[in-house]
Enzyme design. Structure first.
Site, PDB file in Angstrom:
ATOM      1  N   PHE A  24      19.103 -11.332 -12.877  1.00  0.00           N
ATOM      2  CA  PHE A  24      20.047 -11.893 -11.602  1.00  0.00           C
ATOM      3  C   PHE A  24      20.820 -12.973 -12.368  1.00  0.00           C
ATOM      4  O   PHE A  24      20.635 -13.913 -12.894  1.00  0.00           O
ATOM      5  CB  PHE A  24      19.173 -12.528 -10.652  1.00  0.00           C
ATOM      6  N   CYS A  30      30.859 -20.211  -2.712  1.00  0.00           N
ATOM      7  CA  CYS A  30      31.308 -19.087  -1.889  1.00  0.00           C
ATOM      8  C   CYS A  30      32.085 -19.489  -0.867  1.00  0.00           C
ATOM      9  O   CYS A  30      32.316 -20.602  -0.578  1.00  0.00           O
ATOM     10  CB  CYS A  30      29.890 -18.724  -0.977  1.00  0.00           C
ATOM     11  N   GLU A  96      26.284  -7.872  -5.093  1.00  0.00           N
ATOM     12  CA  GLU A  96      25.898  -8.209  -3.827  1.00  0.00           C
ATOM     13  C   GLU A  96      26.973  -9.179  -3.365  1.00  0.00           C
ATOM     14  O   GLU A  96      27.036 -10.455  -3.836  1.00  0.00           O
ATOM     15  CB  GLU A  96      24.317  -8.810  -3.692  1.00  0.00           C
TER      16      GLU A  96
END
Ligand code: SF4
Length: 188
Positions: A24, A30, A96
């Site tokens: 990962f 964000c 994702e």
């Protein structure tokens, strides 16, 4: 430079690739602020594409290991230069994303997880995974119409409302249940 929150090796816990070994790469930052977000935005490390690839490949160079670009929102930073550096050993690179920003063309697998009241620009994905927070069947149907995908998943919100999601899937079998299995077995 890319701003990276953490890089770690674990199992993919959610969606179509559940159970597969995966490295990962968690990008910092964000463009949304979801109330149920469990990402720690407090720290990041600036890294080059080569440094990220070296760190990822130190965990595994086996072709069956997934590379998962996640966040935060990885599409704000990941670009073709990084994808090229990561693709060296033929591993499947998945992303994702919340779907509000275009993604590099060479991503092998796109998981769109649309969030309430956000402007999703992606219209195609490998899978759509919606966190269930009490939306109506009509809202879910809108996501199916707006994003063309091979698989559609509904996921309980932080493992808290699984019974509701099971009931919804029983009534709407065009959706599948996705569990955050890594949380159930207490791994990262
Ligand atoms: S889109 Fe994802 S990373 Fe961004 S705030 Fe929402 S849950 Fe957190």
């Amino acid at each position: 430079m890319y701003h990276i929150n953490e890089i770690f090796y674990s199992l993919q816990g959610e969606g179509f690739h559940t159970g597969r070994a995966a490295v990962f790469v968690r990008f910092a930052g964000c463009n949304l602020r979801c109330p149920f977000c469990d990402t720690d935005f407090s720290h990041s490390e600036p890294m080059t594409a080569e440094q990220i690839a070296e760190r990822v490949l130190a965990f595994s160079t086996q072709p069956d290991t997934l590379i998962v670009l996640t966040g935060g929102e990885p599409s704000l930073q990941a670009d073709e230069a990084l994808l090229e550096a990561l693709h060296r050993h033929g591993q499947l690179i998945t992303m994702e994303t919340n779907g509000t920003h275009p993604v590099p063309e060479t991503i092998d697998w796109i998981t769109v997880s649309p969030k309430p009241d956000s402007e999703v620009v992606l219209t195609k994905a490998s899978e759509v995974k919606v966190v269930y927070t009490g939306q109506t069947a009509e809202e879910f149907q809108q996501w199916r119409q707006r994003i063309q995908a091979e698989h559609y998943y509904l996921q309980p919100c932080s493992c808290s409302n699984t019974e509701e999601v099971v009931a919804f899937v029983l009534a709407h079998p065009e959706w599948r249940l996705s569990l955050q299995t890594h949380k159930h077995i207490h791994i990262a």
